[in-house]
Motif scaffolding. Structure first.
Motif, PDB file in Angstrom:
ATOM      1  N   ASP A 173     -67.444   8.811 -36.465  1.00 37.85           N
ATOM      2  CA  ASP A 173     -66.383   7.844 -36.795  1.00 37.85           C
ATOM      3  C   ASP A 173     -65.560   7.510 -35.542  1.00 37.85           C
ATOM      4  O   ASP A 173     -64.550   8.169 -35.262  1.00 37.85           O
ATOM      5  CB  ASP A 173     -65.474   8.444 -37.881  1.00 37.85           C
ATOM      6  N   PRO A 174     -65.966   6.484 -34.779  1.00 37.81           N
ATOM      7  CA  PRO A 174     -65.251   6.121 -33.543  1.00 37.81           C
ATOM      8  C   PRO A 174     -63.792   5.718 -33.766  1.00 37.81           C
ATOM      9  O   PRO A 174     -63.004   5.719 -32.824  1.00 37.81           O
ATOM     10  CB  PRO A 174     -66.061   4.923 -32.996  1.00 37.81           C
ATOM     11  N   ASP A 175     -63.424   5.394 -35.024  1.00 39.98           N
ATOM     12  CA  ASP A 175     -62.032   5.013 -35.303  1.00 39.98           C
ATOM     13  C   ASP A 175     -61.053   6.167 -35.108  1.00 39.98           C
ATOM     14  O   ASP A 175     -59.837   5.966 -35.057  1.00 39.98           O
ATOM     15  CB  ASP A 175     -61.901   4.481 -36.742  1.00 39.98           C
ATOM     16  N   GLN A 176     -61.588   7.401 -35.022  1.00 37.31           N
ATOM     17  CA  GLN A 176     -60.719   8.576 -34.849  1.00 37.31           C
ATOM     18  C   GLN A 176     -60.351   8.797 -33.377  1.00 37.31           C
ATOM     19  O   GLN A 176     -59.751   9.815 -33.035  1.00 37.31           O
ATOM     20  CB  GLN A 176     -61.441   9.837 -35.371  1.00 37.31           C
ATOM     21  N   LYS A 177     -60.731   7.843 -32.524  1.00 39.71           N
ATOM     22  CA  LYS A 177     -60.601   8.038 -31.072  1.00 39.71           C
ATOM     23  C   LYS A 177     -59.200   8.488 -30.647  1.00 39.71           C
ATOM     24  O   LYS A 177     -59.052   9.458 -29.897  1.00 39.71           O
ATOM     25  CB  LYS A 177     -60.980   6.741 -30.351  1.00 39.71           C
ATOM     26  N   GLU A 178     -58.160   7.795 -31.136  1.00 40.62           N
ATOM     27  CA  GLU A 178     -56.798   8.104 -30.679  1.00 40.62           C
ATOM     28  C   GLU A 178     -56.389   9.535 -31.015  1.00 40.62           C
ATOM     29  O   GLU A 178     -55.810  10.244 -30.190  1.00 40.62           O
ATOM     30  CB  GLU A 178     -55.789   7.099 -31.263  1.00 40.62           C
ATOM     31  N   GLN A 179     -56.715   9.962 -32.256  1.00 41.02           N
ATOM     32  CA  GLN A 179     -56.372  11.336 -32.640  1.00 41.02           C
ATOM     33  C   GLN A 179     -57.162  12.350 -31.817  1.00 41.02           C
ATOM     34  O   GLN A 179     -56.641  13.403 -31.435  1.00 41.02           O
ATOM     35  CB  GLN A 179     -56.661  11.558 -34.136  1.00 41.02           C
ATOM     36  N   LEU A 180     -58.423  12.029 -31.562  1.00 40.87           N
ATOM     37  CA  LEU A 180     -59.266  12.948 -30.778  1.00 40.87           C
ATOM     38  C   LEU A 180     -58.770  13.043 -29.338  1.00 40.87           C
ATOM     39  O   LEU A 180     -58.843  14.119 -28.728  1.00 40.87           O
ATOM     40  CB  LEU A 180     -60.725  12.480 -30.805  1.00 40.87           C
ATOM     41  N   ILE A 181     -58.254  11.928 -28.799  1.00 42.89           N
ATOM     42  CA  ILE A 181     -57.721  11.958 -27.424  1.00 42.89           C
ATOM     43  C   ILE A 181     -56.534  12.931 -27.344  1.00 42.89           C
ATOM     44  O   ILE A 181     -56.373  13.658 -26.357  1.00 42.89           O
ATOM     45  CB  ILE A 181     -57.321  10.538 -26.955  1.00 42.89           C
ATOM     46  N   GLU A 182     -55.724  12.964 -28.417  1.00 41.51           N
ATOM     47  CA  GLU A 182     -54.596  13.918 -28.447  1.00 41.51           C
ATOM     48  C   GLU A 182     -55.103  15.355 -28.349  1.00 41.51           C
ATOM     49  O   GLU A 182     -54.528  16.195 -27.646  1.00 41.51           O
ATOM     50  CB  GLU A 182     -53.784  13.738 -29.733  1.00 41.51           C
ATOM     51  N   ALA A 214     -67.133  19.949 -31.231  1.00 38.78           N
ATOM     52  CA  ALA A 214     -67.013  19.213 -32.499  1.00 38.78           C
ATOM     53  C   ALA A 214     -66.385  17.829 -32.288  1.00 38.78           C
ATOM     54  O   ALA A 214     -66.671  16.892 -33.041  1.00 38.78           O
ATOM     55  CB  ALA A 214     -66.195  20.030 -33.493  1.00 38.78           C
ATOM     56  N   ILE A 215     -65.533  17.694 -31.253  1.00 40.69           N
ATOM     57  CA  ILE A 215     -64.889  16.399 -30.968  1.00 40.69           C
ATOM     58  C   ILE A 215     -65.948  15.310 -30.769  1.00 40.69           C
ATOM     59  O   ILE A 215     -65.859  14.216 -31.322  1.00 40.69           O
ATOM     60  CB  ILE A 215     -63.986  16.507 -29.714  1.00 40.69           C
ATOM     61  N   GLN A 216     -66.987  15.646 -29.988  1.00 45.92           N
ATOM     62  CA  GLN A 216     -68.029  14.649 -29.705  1.00 45.92           C
ATOM     63  C   GLN A 216     -68.788  14.265 -30.972  1.00 45.92           C
ATOM     64  O   GLN A 216     -69.140  13.108 -31.179  1.00 45.92           O
ATOM     65  CB  GLN A 216     -69.012  15.222 -28.679  1.00 45.92           C
TER      66      GLN A 216
END
Length: 634
Positions: free
Chosen positions: A184-193, A176-178
């Motif tokens: 929404d690429p703006d969620q990148k930082e939260q997804l990296i966590e 689901a992360i991908q």
């Protein structure tokens, strides 16, 4: 937990397959279903009956209807208009029915965005369901609804799923992360966590999926891999096959940034203590400046050791990924262990003989391998094989074979003459493509050693009248001009014939005729002066402006006059300058700049998303970053 989850997963998949089969094969028994479920009945009527069954109060009818709906999807039929009737059953207490409803929703949630949004609270509740597969399916449906408004809900669901007790649900959260990142690429930082958290997961079910998410979202964050490097190396053998491919590819890139090069000359590899050093203490080397010893990092060795067993994998993609890892990371003398698995090199040469059923790109790849394997011992066998390839009906392949013969001729001096004579025989071939390619390759070969081959040039002149391919005619004319002093009787006669047919020749042939005339004028003006003037006059009024320009330039260069006296002195140096011999190169020569086995490597162009393989660092980065504190169980 893992054992139970994995077996449950297979049971679940089996149940879904059984449902699909049931949908395809079962025949209606109850009166309410009627003959309308026959495959050839009118769609509207069949769907109406399915709707009635889905909206009935009987669980058995709903289950029967869902089996058939999933059966329709499996056959590629469109069942999207049933969405409202199906989605009403998403909160059913029957687990089997619920699973089938989620199978349907994953397929159509993206198409029916509005209706899926209406049921979003149901999916959110399902994320807390006791059944791990319902939780995973709910997350899958949720991440399939591609509407920006639900991004916060998806983000929360992914975070919760990443902490789920079931590895299957955690694996689904990695998938689901991908999907969320692409929405929404703006969620990148939260997804990296979340990725950082999932990378610490000890389950083999999760490893491949989270590394795939890492490669998609933040492939440059190598620092996230440090603490998990050894764990990934040790888990690798138990991860599912496609996860292994992804992890091996990522670890190849990681290793190239963290370890020093094992390709140093003179390095001796001692496997017992895993230390590698320059043999600077030996008797011969005493007195020389002591070289700094190379010691292979134990983590580097760990990766090589743990991937080696995967060469026995039944999955060819896994074998290929291990082979590329060894090619890019292993000491040169260890790379040979992959050859048996890949079926490469001389002992297996016959495996690369071309079959008539092979596709053209496979044929040319096999041709490339055979050409690279050619040496003095096996060249006669390979050339016999090439002789049959030249007769192939696949013209692109026949042309590639002629180029391969040319490369063999330049690489192995013992067979140069044999190859040249063979190519000359091909000039009598009926096929234009074969003749054209042969002339071009002969021209290149003669440039490498022209002094020995005036006989071949004479033979080509004899065949000239029968050759119709413009490129082939132009190449012969170029050869005549370049080596006109070695065939002083034949070259003027060829020019005489060309003067007759000049007006009906192709442009490329006309240009080479003008060049031949100019060179003969400079070397043998007594015989060719009038012929040259005639050809220059024809060129002066040609329809093609390139030919008119070339004619004007040549006339000013070779015919002395008051205006151009200064340039005329240099005419011989300009037109008869010695030219460097061309190098016959492989069409695959530049591919090693890309990581082996990648899409970019196959296409020979940089594909979108390709991650560069960095050069080895001069000094190895700090090893301690990979040390993980081992917590003893209480």
């Amino acid at each position: 937990i893992l054992g139970m989850s994995t077996s449950a997963l297979y049971n679940d998949q089996g149940g879904a397959e059984a449902a699909v089969e049931a949908g395809q094969e079962s025949t209606p028994t109850s009166s309410s279903t009627g003959a309308a479920f026959g495959l050839f009945s009118a769609d509207f009527k069949k769907n109406e009956d399915l709707k009635e069954m889905l909206e009935s109060n009987k669980e058995s009818l709903k289950l029967e209807a869902m089996k058939r709906v999933v059966g329709l999807i499996a056959k590629g039929k469109n069942a999207s208009e049933l969405f409202p009737a199906v989605v009403k059953n998403v909160a059913s207490k029957n687990i089997e029915l619920k699973k089938l409803v989620y199978v349907y929703l994953v397929r159509y949630a993206e198409e029916q965005q509005d209706l899926a949004l209406l049921s979003i609270s149901t999916f959110q509740r399902a994320l807390k369901d006791p059944n791990q597969f319902i939780r995973a399916s709910a997350l899958r449906v949720l991440s399939s609804i591609r509407v920006p408004i639900i991004v916060p809900i998806m983000m929360l669901a992914i975070k919760e799923a990443a902490a789920d007790l079931s590895p299957y649900v955690r694996k689904t959260s990695a998938h689901a992360i991908q999907k969320l990142f692409s929405l929404d690429p703006d969620q990148k930082e939260q997804l990296i966590e979340v990725i950082e958290k999932l990378l610490k997961d000890k389950s083999t079910l999760v490893a491949g999926s989270v590394v795939m998410a890492f490669e998609e979202v933040c492939p440059d964050r190598i620092d996230l891999i440090h603490k998990n490097y050894r764990k990934l190396c040790n888990l690798l053998v138990d991860v599912e096959e496609w996860g292994q491919v992804v992890i091996i590819s990522m670890l190849t890139r990681y290793a190239r940034t963290q370890f020093t090069s094992p390709w140093k000359e003179g390095a001796v590899f001692d496997e017992n203590n895993e230390k590698t050093f320059y043999d600077s203490d030996s008797e011969e080397k005493k007195g020389q400046i002591e070289a700094k010893p190379y010691i292979m990092d134990p983590d580097h060795r760990l990766l090589l050791r743990n991937t080696k067993p995967l060469l026995q994998s039944r999955n060819t993609a896994v074998v290929m990924s291990v082979a590329q890892l060894y090619w890019h990371l292993a000491p040169k003398h260890e790379v040979s262990i992959v050859t048996k698995s890949l079926g490469m090199f001389e002992p297996f040469m016959k495996s690369f003989y071309v079959r008539s059923t092979d596709a053209t790109h496979i044929k040319t790849l096999k041709l490339e391998i055979l050409t690279n394997l050619a040496n003095e011992a096996n060249i006669s066998t390979i050339l016999r094989e090439f002789q049959t390839y030249v007769k192939s009906q696949d013209k692109a392949f026949a042309a590639a074979t002629i180029q391969a013969i040319g490369r063999c001729a330049t690489n192995i001096s013992e067979v140069t003459d044999t190859c040249l004579n063979g190519l000359v025989l091909l000039l009598s071939n009926r096929d234009e493509t074969v003749v054209a390619e042969s002339v071009v390759v002969i021209k290149k070969l003669l440039q490498t050693q022209p002094t020995q081959h005036s006989e071949i040039i004479k033979h080509m002149a004899k065949l000239f009248d029968n050759i119709t391919v413009p490129m082939a005619r132009a190449s012969i004319l170029w050869l005549m001009g370049e080596y006109c002093e070695r065939v002083p009787k034949i070259a003027p006669d060829v020019l005489r014939k060309m003067a007759k047919t000049f007006t009906i020749e192709e442009d490329i042939v006309k240009l080479q005729t003008v060049n031949l005339a100019a060179k003969l004028y400079l070397t043998n003006s007594k015989q060719t002066k009038l012929l040259t003037q005639y050809i220059l006059n024809l060129g002066k009024y040609d329809q093609n402006y390139d030919i008119r320009d070339r004619t004007r330039f040549i006339r000013q260069l070779i015919v002395p006059s008051e205006k151009n006296g200064a340039l005329n002195k240099y005419a011989r140096r300009i037109l008869l300058a010695p030219k460097p011999a061309p190098v016959l190169e492989s069409a695959f020569k530049d591919r090693d700049r890309y990581q082996l086995g990648t899409l970019s490597h196959s296409l020979n162009i940089k594909a979108t998303g390709y991650q560069e393989l960095s050069d080895w660092p001069a000094v190895a980065p700090d090893q301690s970053v990979r040390n993980v504190e081992v917590i003893e169980p209480v």
